[in-house]
Design a protein around this motif. Structure first.
Motif, PDB file in Angstrom:
ATOM      1  N   SER A  54       0.829  -1.210   0.000  1.00 44.82           N
ATOM      2  CA  SER A  54       0.000   0.000   0.000  1.00 44.82           C
ATOM      3  C   SER A  54       0.863   1.260   0.000  1.00 44.82           C
ATOM      4  CB  SER A  54      -0.934   0.013   1.216  1.00 44.82           C
ATOM      5  OG  SER A  54      -0.176   0.002   2.420  1.00 44.82           O
ATOM      6  N   ASN A  55       2.135   1.125   0.401  1.00 46.08           N
ATOM      7  CA  ASN A  55       3.015   2.305   0.434  1.00 46.08           C
ATOM      8  C   ASN A  55       3.490   2.657  -0.970  1.00 46.08           C
ATOM      9  OD1 ASN A  55       4.486  -0.164   0.507  1.00 46.08           O
ATOM     10  ND2 ASN A  55       6.346   0.981   0.941  1.00 46.08           N
ATOM     11  N   LYS A  56       3.813   3.931  -1.160  1.00 41.06           N
ATOM     12  CA  LYS A  56       4.235   4.405  -2.475  1.00 41.06           C
ATOM     13  C   LYS A  56       5.761   4.326  -2.604  1.00 41.06           C
ATOM     14  CE  LYS A  56       0.320   7.507  -3.225  1.00 41.06           C
ATOM     15  NZ  LYS A  56      -0.111   8.898  -3.509  1.00 41.06           N
ATOM     16  N   LEU A  57       6.185   3.903  -3.791  1.00 38.01           N
ATOM     17  CA  LEU A  57       7.624   3.814  -4.082  1.00 38.01           C
ATOM     18  C   LEU A  57       7.924   4.587  -5.356  1.00 38.01           C
ATOM     19  CD1 LEU A  57       8.255  -0.010  -3.496  1.00 38.01           C
ATOM     20  CD2 LEU A  57       8.785   1.831  -1.916  1.00 38.01           C
ATOM     21  N   ILE A  58       9.128   5.145  -5.427  1.00 38.26           N
ATOM     22  CA  ILE A  58       9.599   5.785  -6.663  1.00 38.26           C
ATOM     23  C   ILE A  58      10.769   4.956  -7.188  1.00 38.26           C
ATOM     24  CG2 ILE A  58      10.608   7.856  -7.678  1.00 38.26           C
ATOM     25  CD1 ILE A  58       9.306   9.445  -5.408  1.00 38.26           C
ATOM     26  N   ILE A  59      10.647   4.466  -8.414  1.00 43.52           N
ATOM     27  CA  ILE A  59      11.683   3.623  -9.014  1.00 43.52           C
ATOM     28  C   ILE A  59      12.321   4.377 -10.167  1.00 43.52           C
ATOM     29  CG2 ILE A  59      12.182   1.464 -10.219  1.00 43.52           C
ATOM     30  CD1 ILE A  59       9.889   0.197  -8.673  1.00 43.52           C
ATOM     31  N   LYS A  60      13.640   4.525 -10.123  1.00 42.15           N
ATOM     32  CA  LYS A  60      14.381   5.215 -11.174  1.00 42.15           C
ATOM     33  C   LYS A  60      15.623   4.399 -11.516  1.00 42.15           C
ATOM     34  CE  LYS A  60      16.195   9.774 -12.403  1.00 42.15           C
ATOM     35  NZ  LYS A  60      16.450  11.159 -11.927  1.00 42.15           N
ATOM     36  N   ASN A  61      15.799   4.100 -12.810  1.00 44.82           N
ATOM     37  CA  ASN A  61      16.934   3.284 -13.268  1.00 44.82           C
ATOM     38  C   ASN A  61      17.005   1.944 -12.535  1.00 44.82           C
ATOM     39  OD1 ASN A  61      17.764   5.322 -15.044  1.00 44.82           O
ATOM     40  ND2 ASN A  61      18.982   6.324 -13.429  1.00 44.82           N
ATOM     41  N   ASN A  62      15.823   1.338 -12.364  1.00 46.34           N
ATOM     42  CA  ASN A  62      15.721   0.027 -11.738  1.00 46.34           C
ATOM     43  C   ASN A  62      16.182   0.050 -10.270  1.00 46.34           C
ATOM     44  OD1 ASN A  62      14.759  -2.589 -12.173  1.00 46.34           O
ATOM     45  ND2 ASN A  62      16.842  -3.410 -12.364  1.00 46.34           N
ATOM     46  N   LYS A  63      16.117   1.248  -9.641  1.00 45.93           N
ATOM     47  CA  LYS A  63      16.482   1.389  -8.231  1.00 45.93           C
ATOM     48  C   LYS A  63      15.350   2.092  -7.496  1.00 45.93           C
ATOM     49  CE  LYS A  63      21.507   1.489  -8.766  1.00 45.93           C
ATOM     50  NZ  LYS A  63      22.749   2.259  -8.516  1.00 45.93           N
ATOM     51  N   ILE A  64      15.202   1.731  -6.201  1.00 42.82           N
ATOM     52  CA  ILE A  64      14.136   2.301  -5.395  1.00 42.82           C
ATOM     53  C   ILE A  64      14.592   3.614  -4.778  1.00 42.82           C
ATOM     54  CG2 ILE A  64      12.692   1.954  -3.353  1.00 42.82           C
ATOM     55  CD1 ILE A  64      12.802  -1.037  -3.930  1.00 42.82           C
ATOM     56  N   ILE A  65      13.799   4.663  -4.974  1.00 40.17           N
ATOM     57  CA  ILE A  65      14.072   5.961  -4.353  1.00 40.17           C
ATOM     58  C   ILE A  65      12.834   6.340  -3.550  1.00 40.17           C
ATOM     59  CG2 ILE A  65      14.622   8.394  -4.737  1.00 40.17           C
ATOM     60  CD1 ILE A  65      15.769   7.546  -7.454  1.00 40.17           C
ATOM     61  N   THR A  66      12.963   6.310  -2.240  1.00 39.88           N
ATOM     62  CA  THR A  66      11.805   6.564  -1.381  1.00 39.88           C
ATOM     63  C   THR A  66      12.264   7.078  -0.041  1.00 39.88           C
ATOM     64  OG1 THR A  66       9.820   5.559  -0.443  1.00 39.88           O
ATOM     65  CG2 THR A  66      11.761   4.152  -0.639  1.00 39.88           C
ATOM     66  N   SER A  67      11.419   6.992   0.976  1.00 38.85           N
ATOM     67  CA  SER A  67      11.767   7.496   2.300  1.00 38.85           C
ATOM     68  C   SER A  67      12.891   6.695   2.912  1.00 38.85           C
ATOM     69  CB  SER A  67      10.549   7.452   3.225  1.00 38.85           C
ATOM     70  OG  SER A  67      10.187   6.101   3.470  1.00 38.85           O
TER      71      SER A  67
END
Length: 444
Positions: A388-401
């Motif tokens: 349910s939490n939001k994730l940001i994926i850039k260049n196949n890597k996770i960018i989040t809190s």
């Protein structure tokens, strides 16, 4: 006189070759000879080098090369040894033979006043030493294996003491030379003794140092090999221990299932007696279902470690009401090391469990599904979990809190590191309520 020296030199080379055949026979190697080109050519080479002979007291580079080639060809052709063992055996045997011969020669020259039979004494002495060593080879080999490190320490100590003695004697002889040159004090005995000593050092020390250096290098390489063997043995023992633990788990599960089936009639009677209390009936049925579910969580992926990982993770999922499904045949991936199996699948499931634990919405089903299949020479693992939490994926890597980085980022990096060791690839996908990690590993 020169003819006698030549005959003894030829005899010395013949003895050098014959003694090596005796040594190989003592070591248990099987001799083979066929009337083929390689055997005939090798035999001719041995005869030609024997005719050239082997000198006494000092050995030229050409003679050393001939000695080495003789032993190397014997090892490769007549005993079918591998290249590494042939080179090592040729070096050690040739150097030891030269060292023994030179040591006897120069020791005899220093101690004897008459020098008429030095060559004969050298030849007889070295032959006797080698014959005795070959006769007691098994005893010496056992002694070496049990005390090799002490032998290396003793050799190194002796070499250092000889170097110290050489420095001390050299200082004395320099004083004598000073007296001979400055004071014109020419004494023949000093001159002869100086020549003998310098010749002894020149003709024996290089071989001693080379042999000790080879032995020390051998210790270093053997230490590396033994450490690898030790690590491999520990890994095997760990695997056997895991297999045994898993066997006990399977056995315990089977016993529980037998007990459940055996008591099924009693359970049915108890349910009938509780029919007026629906709450008690439901609780009783749930307890039975829990026993069956726990006993049923036995996996057969083709890899013992993976079975144990899934078994442990399934218990966590049951405690947290996560629907955990596995469909993997991992038998084709036995080339993947145990530490990487643990890194990949433990992190996959742990990350998925953490994501499921963060779901607060009761309408979202908590589930983890892991599947593995063969696709065009690749083994593909797909792990899907609800979230349910939001994730940001850039260049196949996770960018989040920061918190999510700890839970997902580190685990993902660990998975990616293990997968790269096998030229594999990790891909991740994220949607509002679903996270998917896909691994592609090329099969060997």
């Amino acid at each position: 006189m020169l003819r006698n020296v030549y005959i003894l030199a030829v005899l010395n080379m013949i003895i050098f070759i014959v003694l090596f055949f005796m040594l190989m026979n003592k070591k248990g190697y099987s001799y083979q000879y066929k009337f083929e080109k390689i055997y005939i050519a090798t035999s001719i080479f041995l005869i030609l080098t024997s005719i050239k002979g082997l000198g006494f007291g000092e050995t030229s580079i050409q003679q050393m090369i001939c000695m080495f080639l003789n032993i190397y060809l014997i090892c490769r052709v007549f005993y079918n040894c591998d290249i590494r063992k042939s080179i090592f055996t040729s070096l050690i045997y040739s150097l030891i033979y030269i060292l023994v011969g030179c040591s006897i020669f120069w020791f005899t020259q220093i101690t004897l006043i008459k020098m008429e039979y030095i060559i004969e004494i050298t030849l007889i002495g070295s032959t006797i030493i080698f014959l005795i060593s070959i006769h007691f080879f098994n005893v010496l080999e056992k002694l070496y294996i049990n005390n090799k490190y002490y032998i290396y320490i003793a050799l190194t100590t002796i070499i250092n003491l000889l170097i110290i003695l050489y420095i001390y004697k050299s200082d004395t002889y320099i004083g004598n030379l000073y007296g001979m040159v400055v004071k014109n004090n020419l004494e023949f005995s000093y001159f002869v003794e100086l020549l003998r000593f310098s010749s002894t050092v020149k003709e024996t020390f290089p071989y001693i140092l080379v042999i000790v250096s080879i032995l020390l290098i051998s210790i270093f390489l053997n230490s590396i090999k033994s450490e690898k063997e030790k690590a491999k043995k520990e890994l095997v023992n760990e695997k056997l221990d895991m297999q045994y633990k898993y066997y006990l788990m399977v056995k315990d599960s089977q016993e529980k299932m037998k007990q459940v089936y055996h008591d099924m009639n009693n359970h049915m009677e108890n349910i009938r007696s509780l029919k007026n209390s629906s709450e008690d009936v439901n609780k009783y049925i749930n307890n039975i279902e829990d026993e069956v579910r726990i006993s049923n969580n036995i996996y057969n992926t083709g890899n013992v470690l993976l079975d144990i990982i899934f078994y442990e993770k399934s218990k966590l999922c049951m405690e947290r009401n996560i629907n955990f499904k596995v469909g993997i045949d991992f038998s084709k991936c036995d080339f993947i090391e145990m530490i990487d199996i643990s890194s990949i699948f433990s992190n996959l499931v742990d990350n998925a469990i953490e994501a499921c634990n963060k779901i607060d919405d009761d309408t979202i089903e908590k589930y983890i599904t892991i599947k593995g299949t063969l696709i065009k020479g690749y083994y593909v693992v797909r792990c899907e979990n609800s979230k349910s939490n939001k994730l940001i994926i850039k260049n196949n890597k996770i960018i989040t809190s920061k918190k999510d980085k700890f839970l997902h980022g580190i685990g993902i990096d660990s998975i990616r590191s293990s997968v790269r060791k096998y030229n594999g690839e990790l891909k991740i996908k994220d949607s509002d309520y679903k996270f998917v990690a896909t691994i592609h590993i090329p099969l060997e």
